[in-house]
Design a protein around this motif. Structure first.
Motif, PDB file in Angstrom:
ATOM      1  N   VAL A   1     -24.302 -10.666  29.714  1.00 16.34           N
ATOM      2  CA  VAL A   1     -25.320 -12.376  29.779  1.00 16.34           C
ATOM      3  C   VAL A   1     -25.006 -11.853  31.938  1.00 16.34           C
ATOM      4  O   VAL A   1     -23.914 -11.442  32.128  1.00 16.34           O
ATOM      5  N   ALA A   2     -26.197 -11.796  31.941  1.00 13.73           N
ATOM      6  CA  ALA A   2     -26.411 -12.239  33.548  1.00 13.73           C
ATOM      7  C   ALA A   2     -25.211 -13.468  34.073  1.00 13.73           C
ATOM      8  O   ALA A   2     -25.679 -14.706  33.878  1.00 13.73           O
ATOM      9  N   PRO A   3     -24.839 -13.390  35.310  1.00 13.82           N
ATOM     10  CA  PRO A   3     -23.748 -14.032  35.620  1.00 13.82           C
ATOM     11  C   PRO A   3     -24.464 -15.004  36.515  1.00 13.82           C
ATOM     12  O   PRO A   3     -23.840 -15.905  36.893  1.00 13.82           O
ATOM     13  N   VAL A   4     -25.405 -14.959  37.433  1.00 16.82           N
ATOM     14  CA  VAL A   4     -26.354 -15.442  38.159  1.00 16.82           C
ATOM     15  C   VAL A   4     -28.045 -14.851  38.234  1.00 16.82           C
ATOM     16  O   VAL A   4     -28.089 -13.791  37.373  1.00 16.82           O
ATOM     17  N   ASP A   5     -28.425 -15.974  38.770  1.00 18.09           N
ATOM     18  CA  ASP A   5     -30.059 -15.358  39.063  1.00 18.09           C
ATOM     19  C   ASP A   5     -29.948 -14.413  40.238  1.00 18.09           C
ATOM     20  O   ASP A   5     -29.581 -14.639  41.300  1.00 18.09           O
ATOM     21  N   GLY A   6     -31.384 -13.575  40.162  1.00 15.36           N
ATOM     22  CA  GLY A   6     -31.554 -12.702  41.135  1.00 15.36           C
ATOM     23  C   GLY A   6     -32.224 -11.271  40.391  1.00 15.36           C
ATOM     24  O   GLY A   6     -33.016 -11.446  39.562  1.00 15.36           O
ATOM     25  N   THR A   7     -31.912 -10.555  41.339  1.00 15.37           N
ATOM     26  CA  THR A   7     -32.694  -9.353  40.160  1.00 15.37           C
ATOM     27  C   THR A   7     -31.591  -7.995  39.898  1.00 15.37           C
ATOM     28  O   THR A   7     -30.542  -8.321  40.677  1.00 15.37           O
ATOM     29  N   VAL A   8     -32.400  -7.097  39.621  1.00 16.38           N
ATOM     30  CA  VAL A   8     -30.612  -6.410  39.132  1.00 16.38           C
ATOM     31  C   VAL A   8     -31.353  -5.368  39.923  1.00 16.38           C
ATOM     32  O   VAL A   8     -31.775  -4.299  40.013  1.00 16.38           O
TER      33      VAL A   8
ATOM     34  N   ASP B   1     -35.575  -5.878  37.933  1.00 16.29           N
ATOM     35  CA  ASP B   1     -36.046  -6.837  37.470  1.00 16.29           C
ATOM     36  C   ASP B   1     -35.400  -7.852  37.555  1.00 16.29           C
ATOM     37  O   ASP B   1     -34.022  -8.341  38.108  1.00 16.29           O
ATOM     38  N   ALA B   2     -36.543  -9.322  37.496  1.00 16.86           N
ATOM     39  CA  ALA B   2     -35.678 -10.509  37.494  1.00 16.86           C
ATOM     40  C   ALA B   2     -35.194 -11.417  36.681  1.00 16.86           C
ATOM     41  O   ALA B   2     -35.691 -11.260  35.704  1.00 16.86           O
ATOM     42  N   VAL B   3     -34.407 -11.899  36.742  1.00 18.09           N
ATOM     43  CA  VAL B   3     -32.909 -12.322  36.077  1.00 18.09           C
ATOM     44  C   VAL B   3     -33.040 -13.591  36.177  1.00 18.09           C
ATOM     45  O   VAL B   3     -32.571 -13.944  37.203  1.00 18.09           O
ATOM     46  N   VAL B   4     -32.447 -14.420  34.420  1.00 17.05           N
ATOM     47  CA  VAL B   4     -31.586 -15.654  35.488  1.00 17.05           C
ATOM     48  C   VAL B   4     -30.236 -15.689  34.382  1.00 17.05           C
ATOM     49  O   VAL B   4     -30.129 -14.822  33.309  1.00 17.05           O
ATOM     50  N   ALA B   5     -29.756 -16.453  35.386  1.00 15.27           N
ATOM     51  CA  ALA B   5     -27.970 -16.530  34.732  1.00 15.27           C
ATOM     52  C   ALA B   5     -28.406 -16.910  33.267  1.00 15.27           C
ATOM     53  O   ALA B   5     -28.980 -18.080  32.501  1.00 15.27           O
ATOM     54  N   GLY B   6     -27.389 -16.270  32.595  1.00 10.93           N
ATOM     55  CA  GLY B   6     -27.080 -16.758  30.752  1.00 10.93           C
ATOM     56  C   GLY B   6     -28.197 -15.505  29.803  1.00 10.93           C
ATOM     57  O   GLY B   6     -27.990 -15.478  28.768  1.00 10.93           O
ATOM     58  N   GLN B   7     -29.074 -14.786  30.397  1.00 10.58           N
ATOM     59  CA  GLN B   7     -30.164 -13.889  30.164  1.00 10.58           C
ATOM     60  C   GLN B   7     -29.437 -12.636  29.531  1.00 10.58           C
ATOM     61  O   GLN B   7     -27.914 -12.142  30.686  1.00 10.58           O
ATOM     62  N   VAL B   8     -29.618 -12.278  28.705  1.00  8.00           N
ATOM     63  CA  VAL B   8     -28.855 -10.818  27.592  1.00  8.00           C
ATOM     64  C   VAL B   8     -29.563  -9.435  28.418  1.00  8.00           C
ATOM     65  O   VAL B   8     -30.796  -9.830  28.462  1.00  8.00           O
ATOM     66  N   LEU B   9     -28.486  -8.622  29.188  1.00  6.03           N
ATOM     67  CA  LEU B   9     -29.024  -8.034  29.716  1.00  6.03           C
ATOM     68  C   LEU B   9     -28.534  -6.478  28.749  1.00  6.03           C
ATOM     69  O   LEU B   9     -28.826  -5.411  29.421  1.00  6.03           O
ATOM     70  N   VAL B  10     -27.089  -6.331  28.252  1.00  7.50           N
ATOM     71  CA  VAL B  10     -27.071  -5.669  28.080  1.00  7.50           C
ATOM     72  C   VAL B  10     -26.213  -5.914  26.417  1.00  7.50           C
ATOM     73  O   VAL B  10     -25.713  -6.822  26.155  1.00  7.50           O
ATOM     74  N   THR B  11     -25.932  -4.605  25.405  1.00  8.38           N
ATOM     75  CA  THR B  11     -25.192  -5.395  24.710  1.00  8.38           C
ATOM     76  C   THR B  11     -24.413  -3.683  24.407  1.00  8.38           C
ATOM     77  O   THR B  11     -24.817  -2.655  24.709  1.00  8.38           O
ATOM     78  N   TRP B  12     -23.513  -4.098  23.544  1.00  5.10           N
ATOM     79  CA  TRP B  12     -22.218  -2.705  23.774  1.00  5.10           C
ATOM     80  C   TRP B  12     -21.479  -2.980  22.519  1.00  5.10           C
ATOM     81  O   TRP B  12     -21.449  -3.714  22.031  1.00  5.10           O
ATOM     82  N   ASP B  13     -20.252  -1.873  22.836  1.00  8.06           N
ATOM     83  CA  ASP B  13     -19.455  -2.208  21.849  1.00  8.06           C
ATOM     84  C   ASP B  13     -17.730  -1.775  21.647  1.00  8.06           C
ATOM     85  O   ASP B  13     -17.993  -1.223  22.109  1.00  8.06           O
TER      86      ASP B  13
END
Length: 152
Positions: free
Chosen positions: A46-53, A95-107
């Motif tokens: 998840v995004a650690p902070v609100d902001g822009t990637v 992209d603009a993102v908000v803290a807690g938004q899922v950005l990536v999945t991985w294993d």
């Protein structure tokens, strides 16, 4: 102004000095903490902070806040060598993102099976030493989205 930073992944907190990479361990790009991730597959980041990637690679990203501070999340050590394999990007650079938004999945388990560390450094880029307060301590367990650091 204080900037709360969330844990981007679930797992056990690791001191940056214990990360098996001299750049991160020496805090050469900034201070922070790392997380030894849970081995659940797939794991959400998840995004650690609100902001822009501001920067986005399969294995790492930077979210830049409105006031220009950047937080780097690096998914594993030497994972650039995987060429994106095993990572699914859910956002794009800019992209603009908000803290807690899922950005990536991985294993993380697959990363380790390939002989790499899955430890995830979380770095306050170019921050001054002593500018972070820690909500989590090495050895603590955290969930993705938990309060993790504060940049003051």
């Amino acid at each position: 102004m204080a900037l709360p930073i969330l844990a981007p992944v679930a797992g056990r907190v690791v001191a940056m000095t214990d990360v098996d990479d001299p750049v991160f361990a020496g805090e050469l790009v900034g201070p922070g903490l790392a997380i030894d991730p849970a081995r659940d597959a797939p794991a959400e980041v998840v995004a650690p902070v609100d902001g822009t990637v501001a920067k986005l690679h399969a294995h790492a990203f930077v979210v830049e806040t409105a006031d220009g501070r950047g937080v780097l999340v690096h998914l594993g050590i030497n994972t650039v060598q995987l060429g994106g394999e095993g990572f699914t990007l859910l956002v794009a650079e800019g992209d603009a993102v908000v803290a807690g938004q899922v950005l990536v999945t991985w294993d993380p388990a697959a990363v380790e099976a390939g002989g790499r560390s899955s430890v995830c450094p979380v770095v306050a880029l170019d921050a001054q030493p002593g500018s972070l307060s820690r909500h989590a301590r090495p050895g603590d367990g955290v969930a993705a989205g938990d309060p993790f650091l504060e940049w003051v």
